[in-house]
Design a protein around this motif. Structure first.
Motif, mmCIF file in Angstrom:
data_model
loop_
_atom_site.group_PDB
_atom_site.id
_atom_site.type_symbol
_atom_site.label_atom_id
_atom_site.label_comp_id
_atom_site.label_asym_id
_atom_site.label_seq_id
_atom_site.Cartn_x
_atom_site.Cartn_y
_atom_site.Cartn_z
ATOM 1 N N ILE A 1 11.594 14.999 -13.429
ATOM 2 C CA ILE A 1 11.337 14.008 -14.316
ATOM 3 C C ILE A 1 11.976 12.752 -14.039
ATOM 4 C CG2 ILE A 1 11.545 13.611 -16.762
ATOM 5 C CD1 ILE A 1 10.964 16.624 -17.316
ATOM 6 N N ASN A 2 13.415 12.837 -13.689
ATOM 7 C CA ASN A 2 14.049 11.728 -13.438
ATOM 8 C C ASN A 2 13.713 10.858 -12.337
ATOM 9 O OD1 ASN A 2 15.995 12.186 -15.498
ATOM 10 N ND2 ASN A 2 17.189 13.636 -14.337
ATOM 11 N N LEU A 3 13.241 11.680 -11.075
ATOM 12 C CA LEU A 3 12.636 11.123 -9.918
ATOM 13 C C LEU A 3 11.402 10.300 -10.137
ATOM 14 C CD1 LEU A 3 12.622 10.627 -7.091
ATOM 15 C CD2 LEU A 3 11.319 12.877 -6.755
ATOM 16 N N GLY B 1 0.942 -1.301 -0.066
ATOM 17 C CA GLY B 1 -0.039 0.006 -0.151
ATOM 18 C C GLY B 1 0.726 1.145 0.115
ATOM 19 N N ALA B 2 2.031 1.119 0.783
ATOM 20 C CA ALA B 2 2.858 2.483 1.059
ATOM 21 C C ALA B 2 3.294 2.729 -0.650
ATOM 22 C CB ALA B 2 3.887 2.377 2.165
ATOM 23 N N ILE B 3 3.946 1.810 -1.111
ATOM 24 C CA ILE B 3 4.587 1.940 -2.312
ATOM 25 C C ILE B 3 3.900 2.415 -3.347
ATOM 26 C CG2 ILE B 3 5.795 0.723 -4.411
ATOM 27 C CD1 ILE B 3 7.059 -1.208 -2.267
ATOM 28 N N ILE B 4 2.550 1.855 -3.669
ATOM 29 C CA ILE B 4 1.587 2.342 -4.554
ATOM 30 C C ILE B 4 0.971 3.779 -4.399
ATOM 31 C CG2 ILE B 4 -0.838 1.876 -5.628
ATOM 32 C CD1 ILE B 4 -0.494 -1.049 -5.117
ATOM 33 N N THR B 5 0.618 3.840 -3.131
ATOM 34 C CA THR B 5 0.246 5.373 -2.774
ATOM 35 C C THR B 5 1.224 6.328 -2.821
ATOM 36 O OG1 THR B 5 -1.467 4.152 -1.095
ATOM 37 C CG2 THR B 5 -0.986 6.522 -1.042
ATOM 38 N N GLY B 6 2.487 6.158 -2.394
ATOM 39 C CA GLY B 6 3.583 7.126 -2.198
ATOM 40 C C GLY B 6 3.913 7.368 -3.700
ATOM 41 N N THR B 7 4.102 6.535 -4.476
ATOM 42 C CA THR B 7 4.474 6.616 -6.112
ATOM 43 C C THR B 7 3.606 7.548 -6.781
ATOM 44 O OG1 THR B 7 5.729 4.524 -5.921
ATOM 45 C CG2 THR B 7 5.170 5.393 -8.151
ATOM 46 N N GLY C 1 11.874 -3.097 -0.292
ATOM 47 C CA GLY C 1 10.670 -2.222 -0.056
ATOM 48 C C GLY C 1 10.878 -0.778 0.350
ATOM 49 N N ILE C 2 11.836 -0.419 0.808
ATOM 50 C CA ILE C 2 12.013 0.959 1.486
ATOM 51 C C ILE C 2 12.865 1.669 0.365
ATOM 52 C CG2 ILE C 2 12.077 0.508 3.798
ATOM 53 C CD1 ILE C 2 14.906 1.002 3.805
ATOM 54 N N SER C 3 13.154 1.006 -0.867
ATOM 55 C CA SER C 3 13.967 1.481 -1.775
ATOM 56 C C SER C 3 13.518 2.675 -2.577
ATOM 57 C CB SER C 3 14.684 0.437 -2.888
ATOM 58 O OG SER C 3 13.569 0.010 -3.430
ATOM 59 N N PRO C 4 12.052 2.695 -2.946
ATOM 60 C CA PRO C 4 11.480 3.910 -3.530
ATOM 61 C C PRO C 4 11.363 5.034 -2.821
ATOM 62 C CG PRO C 4 10.031 1.993 -3.754
ATOM 63 C CD PRO C 4 11.257 1.549 -3.127
ATOM 64 N N PHE C 5 11.161 4.835 -1.351
ATOM 65 C CA PHE C 5 11.264 5.883 -0.559
ATOM 66 C C PHE C 5 12.529 6.504 -0.213
ATOM 67 C CE2 PHE C 5 11.569 7.748 4.026
ATOM 68 C CZ PHE C 5 10.822 8.393 4.071
ATOM 69 N N VAL C 6 13.682 5.773 -0.229
ATOM 70 C CA VAL C 6 15.295 6.122 -0.159
ATOM 71 C C VAL C 6 15.427 7.161 -1.512
ATOM 72 C CG1 VAL C 6 17.534 5.499 0.171
ATOM 73 C CG2 VAL C 6 15.829 4.460 1.252
ATOM 74 N N LEU D 1 9.038 4.767 -10.994
ATOM 75 C CA LEU D 1 8.109 4.064 -11.753
ATOM 76 C C LEU D 1 9.070 2.799 -11.907
ATOM 77 C CD1 LEU D 1 6.302 6.521 -14.090
ATOM 78 C CD2 LEU D 1 5.282 5.341 -12.178
ATOM 79 N N TYR D 2 10.326 2.964 -12.097
ATOM 80 C CA TYR D 2 11.154 1.830 -12.596
ATOM 81 C C TYR D 2 11.350 0.995 -11.379
ATOM 82 C CZ TYR D 2 12.653 3.983 -16.852
ATOM 83 O OH TYR D 2 12.478 4.791 -18.063
ATOM 84 N N ILE D 3 11.439 1.378 -10.201
ATOM 85 C CA ILE D 3 11.713 0.812 -8.970
ATOM 86 C C ILE D 3 10.458 0.199 -8.299
ATOM 87 C CG2 ILE D 3 12.663 1.086 -6.603
ATOM 88 C CD1 ILE D 3 14.442 2.928 -7.495
ATOM 89 N N SER D 4 9.403 0.774 -8.518
ATOM 90 C CA SER D 4 8.111 0.481 -7.593
ATOM 91 C C SER D 4 7.431 -0.994 -8.088
ATOM 92 C CB SER D 4 7.145 1.549 -8.010
ATOM 93 O OG SER D 4 7.477 2.754 -7.236
ATOM 94 N N VAL D 5 7.709 -1.286 -9.423
ATOM 95 C CA VAL D 5 7.104 -2.299 -9.847
ATOM 96 C C VAL D 5 7.985 -3.536 -9.368
ATOM 97 C CG1 VAL D 5 6.525 -3.851 -11.925
ATOM 98 C CG2 VAL D 5 5.995 -1.510 -11.981
#
Length: 342
Positions: free
Chosen positions: A253-255, A74-80, A303-308, A260-264
């Protein structure tokens, strides 16, 4: 002028010297993220050796992997989604009717024309941001040298000394910035770094103070020269802000793409850990650490990589924004101003 304060290079005047400044601004964002994630991984594994409740027992009795990794989905989908939406809102400022786009084009051409008129020696300023800033800094340096030559002709030792110190500061700062700008390419941080490295706001303040303190002693020619130099310096602020804005949009844009690349893949890993990992997975130890600890620690890091990644990008953007809040002769950081005291 205080030497410590008039230094133009950001690393000598920002108040966040050395390693901290390098990490916040100069360190590659992916390297920064990798180091942060590696530290988290090491801490997670090391905690298993502190005599705490064994992870395998927690998973067996409380289904720990489900409760840990289900929250990540839930955190990854919502945060992204939120980050990408915010970025799109920022980038939507680039959209507009044809009239708005023509006004932007007209403003950009007028700004270039004004700079070309002031620089004199440049018929057409370069289109590349790095080359454009190079010519602007070079023009400031030329104006400073002309000002010093004019003052040296028929002025007293006191004012000549102050002007000489002032011009030396500009020359040294300009030499550093110009040298680094030669190989800088927009899209990397080098262009913005060198724009930050030229302390134009302090130079405007010092020039105005020299004129105010010696208004009766300056000849008409010297007064005209210092006006021209301040005029060129005043162009640096809008130019830096324009390229900073473009860089922020570039980084956002890069972020968005990075998230998007990391989340999936992160979502896939979280699903696998929830579905197939239990207390009986990977029995045994490696390097005296339970294999399940290695696995879940790696899953937690993924799991925390998108947040980092989000954090390391925003840290640089926020640091640059903080260092460039004020335009013109306003200095927000603490500074030594001995010549202004008394």
């Amino acid at each position: 002028m205080s030497d410590s304060d008039s230094s133009g290079v950001l690393g000598q005047r920002a108040g966040v010297g050395g390693l901290r400044l390098w990490v916040l601004l100069r360190m590659g964002r992916w390297l920064f993220a990798a180091v942060a994630l590696a530290v988290v991984f090491v801490v997670m594994v090391a905690c298993s050796k502190l005599g705490l409740t064994p992870l395998r027992l927690i998973i067996g009795q409380h289904n720990g992997t489900f409760w840990i990794f289900s929250a990540f989905i839930g955190a990854i989908i919502t945060g992204t989604s939120i980050v990408v939406t915010i970025n799109q809102l920022v980038l939507s400022q680039e959209l507009g009717a044809v009239g708005d786009q023509r006004d932007r084009m007209q403003d950009a051409m007028e700004f270039r024309g004004d700079i070309e008129a002031v620089l004199d020696e440049e018929d057409v300023t370069p289109p590349e941001p790095a080359a454009f800033l190079y010519e602007l800094v070079d023009g400031i340096e030329r104006e400073a040298n002309e000002f010093e030559s004019t003052v040296a002709a028929d002025h007293g030792d006191e004012i000549q000394g102050k002007v000489s110190d002032y011009v030396d500061d500009i020359t040294e700062n300009a030499a550093v910035v110009k040298d680094d700008l030669e190989d800088a390419q927009f899209g990397t941080f080098d262009v913005i770094w060198n724009a930050l490295n030229f302390n134009y706001s302090r130079k405007i303040h010092d020039a105005r103070k020299i004129r105010a303190d010696h208004s009766d002693d300056l000849s008409d020619e010297a007064d005209s020269e210092i006006d021209e130099m301040i005029e060129v310096l005043k162009f640096f602020g809008p130019a830096r802000e324009h390229f900073k804005t473009l860089y922020f949009q570039w980084e956002l844009i890069n972020l968005s793409r990075a998230l998007l690349y990391i989340s999936v893949p992160a979502l896939v890993v979280m699903g696998l850990l929830m579905m197939y990992v239990d207390a009986g997975t990977l029995p045994g130890t490696t390097l005296t650490v339970d294999n399940l600890v290695w696995l879940t620690s790696a899953g937690f890091v993924i799991g925390i990589s998108p947040f980092v990644v989000f954090i390391v990008y925003i840290l640089r953007i926020a640091t640059v924004a903080k260092r460039t809040l004020a335009m013109g002769p306003f200095i927000l950081r603490e500074s030594e101003r001995d010549e202004d005291l008394g």
